[in-house]
Every structure is written in C-alpha cells, then in structure tokens.
Design a protein around this motif. Structure first.
Motif, PDB file in Angstrom:
ATOM      1  N   GLU A  64      -7.001  -4.627   7.562  1.00  0.00           N
ATOM      2  CA  GLU A  64      -7.458  -3.846   6.344  1.00  0.00           C
ATOM      3  C   GLU A  64      -7.218  -2.503   6.382  1.00  0.00           C
ATOM      4  O   GLU A  64      -7.543  -1.692   7.460  1.00  0.00           O
ATOM      5  CB  GLU A  64      -8.885  -4.245   5.995  1.00  0.00           C
ATOM      6  N   VAL A  65      -6.697  -1.964   5.670  1.00  0.00           N
ATOM      7  CA  VAL A  65      -6.323  -0.410   5.688  1.00  0.00           C
ATOM      8  C   VAL A  65      -7.007  -0.004   4.489  1.00  0.00           C
ATOM      9  O   VAL A  65      -6.758  -0.438   2.990  1.00  0.00           O
ATOM     10  CB  VAL A  65      -4.689  -0.244   5.340  1.00  0.00           C
ATOM     11  N   PRO A  66      -7.801   1.166   4.617  1.00  0.00           N
ATOM     12  CA  PRO A  66      -8.332   2.140   3.362  1.00  0.00           C
ATOM     13  C   PRO A  66      -7.402   2.519   2.449  1.00  0.00           C
ATOM     14  O   PRO A  66      -6.237   2.943   2.667  1.00  0.00           O
ATOM     15  CB  PRO A  66      -9.035   3.098   4.208  1.00  0.00           C
ATOM     16  N   VAL A  67      -7.670   2.762   1.117  1.00  0.00           N
ATOM     17  CA  VAL A  67      -6.949   3.199   0.002  1.00  0.00           C
ATOM     18  C   VAL A  67      -6.405   4.721   0.360  1.00  0.00           C
ATOM     19  O   VAL A  67      -5.421   5.012   0.026  1.00  0.00           O
ATOM     20  CB  VAL A  67      -7.551   2.946  -1.296  1.00  0.00           C
ATOM     21  N   GLU A  97      -2.838  -5.452   5.600  1.00  0.00           N
ATOM     22  CA  GLU A  97      -1.609  -5.575   6.278  1.00  0.00           C
ATOM     23  C   GLU A  97      -1.479  -6.824   6.829  1.00  0.00           C
ATOM     24  O   GLU A  97      -2.535  -7.079   7.618  1.00  0.00           O
ATOM     25  CB  GLU A  97      -1.418  -4.384   7.255  1.00  0.00           C
ATOM     26  N   PHE A  98      -0.315  -7.615   6.756  1.00  0.00           N
ATOM     27  CA  PHE A  98      -0.421  -8.807   7.395  1.00  0.00           C
ATOM     28  C   PHE A  98       0.804  -9.217   8.007  1.00  0.00           C
ATOM     29  O   PHE A  98       1.944  -8.814   7.280  1.00  0.00           O
ATOM     30  CB  PHE A  98      -0.527 -10.060   6.024  1.00  0.00           C
ATOM     31  N   LYS A 161       6.268  -8.459   7.905  1.00  0.00           N
ATOM     32  CA  LYS A 161       5.079  -7.617   7.355  1.00  0.00           C
ATOM     33  C   LYS A 161       5.082  -7.917   5.836  1.00  0.00           C
ATOM     34  O   LYS A 161       5.985  -7.424   5.145  1.00  0.00           O
ATOM     35  CB  LYS A 161       5.199  -6.337   7.834  1.00  0.00           C
ATOM     36  N   ILE A 162       3.768  -8.097   5.276  1.00  0.00           N
ATOM     37  CA  ILE A 162       3.661  -8.036   4.017  1.00  0.00           C
ATOM     38  C   ILE A 162       2.475  -7.041   3.681  1.00  0.00           C
ATOM     39  O   ILE A 162       1.384  -7.064   4.620  1.00  0.00           O
ATOM     40  CB  ILE A 162       3.430  -9.225   3.345  1.00  0.00           C
ATOM     41  N   MET A 163       2.191  -6.488   2.579  1.00  0.00           N
ATOM     42  CA  MET A 163       0.953  -5.770   2.171  1.00  0.00           C
ATOM     43  C   MET A 163       0.401  -6.574   1.233  1.00  0.00           C
ATOM     44  O   MET A 163       0.985  -6.918   0.192  1.00  0.00           O
ATOM     45  CB  MET A 163       1.115  -4.451   1.678  1.00  0.00           C
ATOM     46  N   LEU A 164      -0.722  -6.888   1.273  1.00  0.00           N
ATOM     47  CA  LEU A 164      -1.541  -7.643   0.173  1.00  0.00           C
ATOM     48  C   LEU A 164      -2.494  -6.839  -0.576  1.00  0.00           C
ATOM     49  O   LEU A 164      -3.046  -6.048  -0.102  1.00  0.00           O
ATOM     50  CB  LEU A 164      -2.437  -9.013   0.794  1.00  0.00           C
ATOM     51  N   PHE A 165      -2.499  -6.999  -1.939  1.00  0.00           N
ATOM     52  CA  PHE A 165      -3.518  -6.266  -2.601  1.00  0.00           C
ATOM     53  C   PHE A 165      -4.514  -6.932  -3.343  1.00  0.00           C
ATOM     54  O   PHE A 165      -4.256  -8.107  -3.884  1.00  0.00           O
ATOM     55  CB  PHE A 165      -2.489  -5.544  -3.845  1.00  0.00           C
TER      56      PHE A 165
END
Length: 202
Positions: A64-67, A97-98, A161-165
């Motif tokens: 998990e990455v903070p906004v 981040e996955f 790598k993918i970023m999930l929202f």
C-alpha cells in the motif's frame, strides 16, 4: 515640515514591518507542520510493508502506497499547502502497488503461464484485471477496485507491475486485499494490511 514627513514615513514603515512580523510566524508554523508530515514521503518513500505470497513458482506482492507520495511526485514540494489541500480532497482513496514475479525471472506473460497470447495477456493486465481485485475493510465493507494502471516494462524488467485504485475508504480503516487470480489461475489470494506505514527504500 520635513521632520514631520520623516516621522510619518518612519511610523508607516515600522507599522508595515511589524504587521509582516506578526503574520510570518503563523505561515512558517503551518508550512512546517505539513512539511513534517510529508518529510518521509519526499525523502525515502513511505509505504506499508510488502505482503507477498508465493504459489507454484509465481510471487504475488502487494504494497500500500499513501496518496501523498504520488501527490508529491506529481506536484513537487514547492506548494505544500496545495499538497495538503489535494490530500484532504482525496484522503479516502487507497493505492496498492501489485507485482507479479516468476521465480526463474521468466516473462509471466508467456502463453505457458497465462494460456493467452502475449498480446491478450497485455490487454488483460491493462483493461480487465481490475475485476479480479477488491478490498474488505475492518468494518466488513467490500470495496471493488475502481481502476488499474499497468506499468508496461516491454520485457526489460523480470516482473509485471500494476497500480490498483480503491475509493471511499476511511483513512483510519485497516484493509484486506483480495485477489481472485484468473490470469494465472492460482485461486484466491489474501493480503492483510494491519501494520502502519514503514519506511523502505524505493
């Protein structure tokens, strides 16, 4: 007459500088408070611990990455009041981040891993994989993935790598990420984010 003008001008400048002195500390204090909150993000990165699961030669990692981290990367650090304002507007957003990695560092989009052509594998990561993810909050609310950004590496790096929202999650809520893996057919994988953010190198 001249002395009166000098006195009036002197008084004017004294009042002007005293007003500036009164307002300056307040602005510095506010800016310092925001700067202190964002210090770790700007300098070393501030992410949750990496949560990983290895299944049949494939490693699945969620972080998990903070906004605020992405706000700083996008806006820079010149106007921290703007960063704080944007964060307040978006603080119910979560970004995860996955990363998918094959233990022998093979390209996971090869047909032998996905049963799809390479092009279809890219399309799936770009447009369809968001349906395979959701989050469960500590209040047992189920939040679907609201979007995915696939970071293509064009076969240069040995991972995908993918970023999930995710939207509408209280920033104080603990979350569990659920992944129903349809791309590699490894079943349901769960990632529990219990800990607070921890400094790690980017």
């Amino acid at each position: 007459m001249v002395s009166k003008k000098i006195i009036i001008i002197s008084v004017f400048f004294i009042l002007l500088f005293s007003c500036k002195k009164e307002t300056k500390p307040k602005n510095i204090e506010d800016d310092s408070s925001i700067r202190q909150q964002l210090y770790r993000l700007e300098n070393v990165g501030w992410k949750s611990k990496i949560h990983s699961e290895a299944i049949e030669g494939i490693n699945f990692s969620a972080t998990e990455v903070p906004v605020q981290y992405y706000l700083l990367k996008d806006q820079g650090n010149q106007d921290l009041f703007l960063i704080d304002s944007l964060y307040q507007e978006n603080k119910t957003e979560r970004i995860v981040e996955f990363v998918f990695t094959q233990e022998e560092e093979e390209d996971l989009l090869k047909e032998k891993f996905t049963s799809l052509s390479y092009e279809d594998g890219v399309k799936y990561l770009s447009f369809s994989i968001d349906k395979d993810f959701y989050v469960v909050t500590s209040k047992n609310d189920t939040i679907p993935c609201s979007g995915v950004n696939y970071e293509r590496n064009f076969k240069i790096a040995p991972f995908q790598k993918i970023m999930l929202f995710f939207s509408g999650i209280d920033p104080e809520e603990e979350i569990q990420l659920i992944y129903n893996d349809k791309l590699f057919r490894k079943g349901t994988i769960k990632f529990q984010f219990k800990d607070t953010y921890t400094e790690i190198l980017l």
